[in-house]
Design an enzyme around this catalytic site. Sequence first.
Site, PDB file in Angstrom:
ATOM      1  N   SER A 145      92.112 -11.101  40.788  1.00  5.33           N
ATOM      2  CA  SER A 145      92.586  -9.776  40.386  1.00  5.33           C
ATOM      3  C   SER A 145      91.496  -9.213  39.486  1.00  5.33           C
ATOM      4  O   SER A 145      90.681  -9.986  38.965  1.00  5.33           O
ATOM      5  CB  SER A 145      93.880  -9.934  39.596  1.00  5.33           C
ATOM      6  OG  SER A 145      94.155  -8.766  38.833  1.00  5.33           O
ATOM      7  N   TYR A 158      98.836 -14.884  33.824  1.00  3.27           N
ATOM      8  CA  TYR A 158      98.363 -14.360  35.111  1.00  3.27           C
ATOM      9  C   TYR A 158      96.840 -14.253  35.094  1.00  3.27           C
ATOM     10  O   TYR A 158      96.165 -14.779  35.990  1.00  3.27           O
ATOM     11  CB  TYR A 158      98.997 -12.982  35.349  1.00  3.27           C
ATOM     12  CG  TYR A 158      98.589 -12.316  36.651  1.00  3.27           C
ATOM     13  CD1 TYR A 158      99.060 -12.782  37.864  1.00  3.27           C
ATOM     14  CD2 TYR A 158      97.740 -11.213  36.656  1.00  3.27           C
ATOM     15  CE1 TYR A 158      98.693 -12.171  39.055  1.00  3.27           C
ATOM     16  CE2 TYR A 158      97.376 -10.591  37.839  1.00  3.27           C
ATOM     17  CZ  TYR A 158      97.859 -11.077  39.036  1.00  3.27           C
ATOM     18  OH  TYR A 158      97.494 -10.469  40.210  1.00  3.27           O
TER      19      TYR A 158
HETATM   20  N1  LIG Z   1      99.022  -5.523  44.408  1.00  2.00           N
HETATM   21  C1  LIG Z   1      98.113  -5.511  43.476  1.00  2.00           C
HETATM   22  O1  LIG Z   1      97.874  -4.459  42.851  1.00  2.00           O
HETATM   23  C2  LIG Z   1      97.338  -6.765  43.157  1.00  2.00           C
HETATM   24  C3  LIG Z   1      96.341  -6.669  42.180  1.00  2.00           C
HETATM   25  C4  LIG Z   1      95.611  -7.808  41.863  1.00  2.00           C
HETATM   26  C5  LIG Z   1      95.859  -8.999  42.522  1.00  2.00           C
HETATM   27  N2  LIG Z   1      96.834  -9.057  43.462  1.00  2.00           N
HETATM   28  C6  LIG Z   1      97.066 -10.360  44.111  1.00  2.00           C
HETATM   29  O2  LIG Z   1      97.187 -10.185  45.508  1.00  2.00           O
HETATM   30  C7  LIG Z   1      97.974 -11.249  46.052  1.00  2.00           C
HETATM   31  C8  LIG Z   1      99.025 -10.671  46.998  1.00  2.00           C
HETATM   32  O3  LIG Z   1      99.960  -9.925  46.234  1.00  2.00           O
HETATM   33  P1  LIG Z   1     100.664  -8.584  46.755  1.00  2.00           P
HETATM   34  O4  LIG Z   1     100.134  -7.496  45.942  1.00  2.00           O
HETATM   35  O5  LIG Z   1     100.601  -8.518  48.227  1.00  2.00           O
HETATM   36  O6  LIG Z   1     102.146  -8.838  46.215  1.00  2.00           O
HETATM   37  P2  LIG Z   1     103.505  -9.258  46.947  1.00  2.00           P
HETATM   38  O7  LIG Z   1     103.873  -8.247  47.963  1.00  2.00           O
HETATM   39  O8  LIG Z   1     104.479  -9.535  45.845  1.00  2.00           O
HETATM   40  O9  LIG Z   1     103.129 -10.609  47.696  1.00  2.00           O
HETATM   41  C9  LIG Z   1     103.097 -11.845  47.035  1.00  2.00           C
HETATM   42  C10 LIG Z   1     103.212 -12.939  48.076  1.00  2.00           C
HETATM   43  O10 LIG Z   1     103.136 -14.206  47.396  1.00  2.00           O
HETATM   44  C11 LIG Z   1     104.209 -15.035  47.850  1.00  2.00           C
HETATM   45  N3  LIG Z   1     104.681 -15.948  46.823  1.00  2.00           N
HETATM   46  C12 LIG Z   1     105.030 -15.666  45.544  1.00  2.00           C
HETATM   47  N4  LIG Z   1     105.480 -16.783  44.934  1.00  2.00           N
HETATM   48  C13 LIG Z   1     105.424 -17.787  45.871  1.00  2.00           C
HETATM   49  C14 LIG Z   1     105.760 -19.161  45.845  1.00  2.00           C
HETATM   50  N5  LIG Z   1     106.263 -19.780  44.760  1.00  2.00           N
HETATM   51  N6  LIG Z   1     105.565 -19.882  46.970  1.00  2.00           N
HETATM   52  C15 LIG Z   1     105.073 -19.307  48.094  1.00  2.00           C
HETATM   53  N7  LIG Z   1     104.740 -18.005  48.176  1.00  2.00           N
HETATM   54  C16 LIG Z   1     104.917 -17.258  47.071  1.00  2.00           C
HETATM   55  C17 LIG Z   1     105.321 -14.037  48.178  1.00  2.00           C
HETATM   56  O11 LIG Z   1     106.204 -14.647  49.091  1.00  2.00           O
HETATM   57  P3  LIG Z   1     107.759 -14.957  48.820  1.00  2.00           P
HETATM   58  O12 LIG Z   1     108.451 -14.007  49.708  1.00  2.00           O
HETATM   59  O13 LIG Z   1     107.920 -16.365  49.198  1.00  2.00           O
HETATM   60  O14 LIG Z   1     108.043 -14.710  47.351  1.00  2.00           O
HETATM   61  C18 LIG Z   1     104.551 -12.899  48.811  1.00  2.00           C
HETATM   62  O15 LIG Z   1     104.348 -13.157  50.177  1.00  2.00           O
HETATM   63  C19 LIG Z   1      98.576 -11.993  44.831  1.00  2.00           C
HETATM   64  O16 LIG Z   1      97.858 -13.184  44.613  1.00  2.00           O
HETATM   65  C20 LIG Z   1      98.359 -11.026  43.679  1.00  2.00           C
HETATM   66  O17 LIG Z   1      98.227 -11.683  42.445  1.00  2.00           O
HETATM   67  C21 LIG Z   1      97.578  -7.972  43.807  1.00  2.00           C
END
Ligand SMILES: NC(=O)c1ccc[n+]([C@@H]2O[C@H](COP(=O)([O-])OP(=O)(O)OC[C@H]3O[C@@H](n4cnc5c(N)ncnc54)[C@H](OP(=O)(O)O)[C@@H]3O)[C@@H](O)[C@H]2O)c1
Length: 268
Positions: A145, A158
């Site tokens: 991130s 985080y």
């Molecule tokens: N969106 C942003 O602005 C942003 C910014 C910086 C970094 N990121 C990073 O990008 C990545 C994807 O996030 P996103 O933005 O797409 O958010 P998201 O829609 O909340 O997706 C998160 C994913 O992680 C999975 N996950 C969470 N906890 C888990 C667990 N204990 N075991 C297995 N799977 C788990 C969730 O699946 P479940 O359905 O199983 O919960 C979901 O598929 C993350 O690593 C996040 O930190 C995102």
Amino acid sequence: MKNKSFFKGKVAWITGASSGIGEALVNELAKREAIIIASSNDLAGLERVKAGCSGHSENISCVPFDLADTSGLSQIVDKQISRFGRIDYLINLGGISQRARIDETPLWLDRKIFEVNYFGTITLSKAVLPHMINQKSGHILATSSISGRFGFPLRSAYSASKQALHGFIETLYLENKKNNLRASVIIPGRVRTAISIHALNAEGKEYGKLDEGQANGITPNQAALTIIKGIIRNKREILVGSSELIMLHIRRYFPWLFFRIADRIKST
Ligand SMILES: NC(=O)c1ccc[n+]([C@@H]2O[C@H](COP(=O)([O-])OP(=O)(O)OC[C@H]3O[C@@H](n4cnc5c(N)ncnc54)[C@H](OP(=O)(O)O)[C@@H]3O)[C@@H](O)[C@H]2O)c1
């Protein structure tokens, strides 16, 4: 579609595949005829994503597991290897965010966030690595991130867990470039997903709100296309986002300015 055949027939394992950036990446790689292993902790969510990839869903296998419980992961990896013979891409996107100050965050919550973001990711990567070394090819990616490049209010565990991934992936690359392996860190800024909604508050419960930052971010599909371009170009760091990415340069080249302004940026 540029480089359309790049992923054709390649085995890509995507965690975090049930929503947000992971879901968009499944869609895009399915269109490019990759063979996809889609993982998260939510089988129904994975099945929904698979069903949405009409015309390609037969190339998608849903493999659910909890990143916070890594005890059975090596058996899961062995099963996928015996099924597909190889893993070409391991794209670790699964993760969980935080909305709590340090002084209100209990240690068990710091550990929980590390279990998912860091230990879950590295356990899966370490289980896949020997197979990639054997096949003398493969690409492992982990998702950090912009706050994996600096501290940021309400994100102590985080930010720390994401910073740790940089050390892991850079080391993995340096140790294994002789084995023809690739390794990259994906660095998203703000992407319009549910990440803030599922973020953990000081009690370890869902924060439940869509932050302004995410609401105004790029779409998951734009994020997926940037990641695909970064993989094709074999970039060590894949920056994903828009104007907020300037904070990376400010932190690096003007740290005094970063520390003057970072706590004034809206953190929720
Ligand atoms: N969106 C942003 O602005 C942003 C910014 C910086 C970094 N990121 C990073 O990008 C990545 C994807 O996030 P996103 O933005 O797409 O958010 P998201 O829609 O909340 O997706 C998160 C994913 O992680 C999975 N996950 C969470 N906890 C888990 C667990 N204990 N075991 C297995 N799977 C788990 C969730 O699946 P479940 O359905 O199983 O919960 C979901 O598929 C993350 O690593 C996040 O930190 C995102």
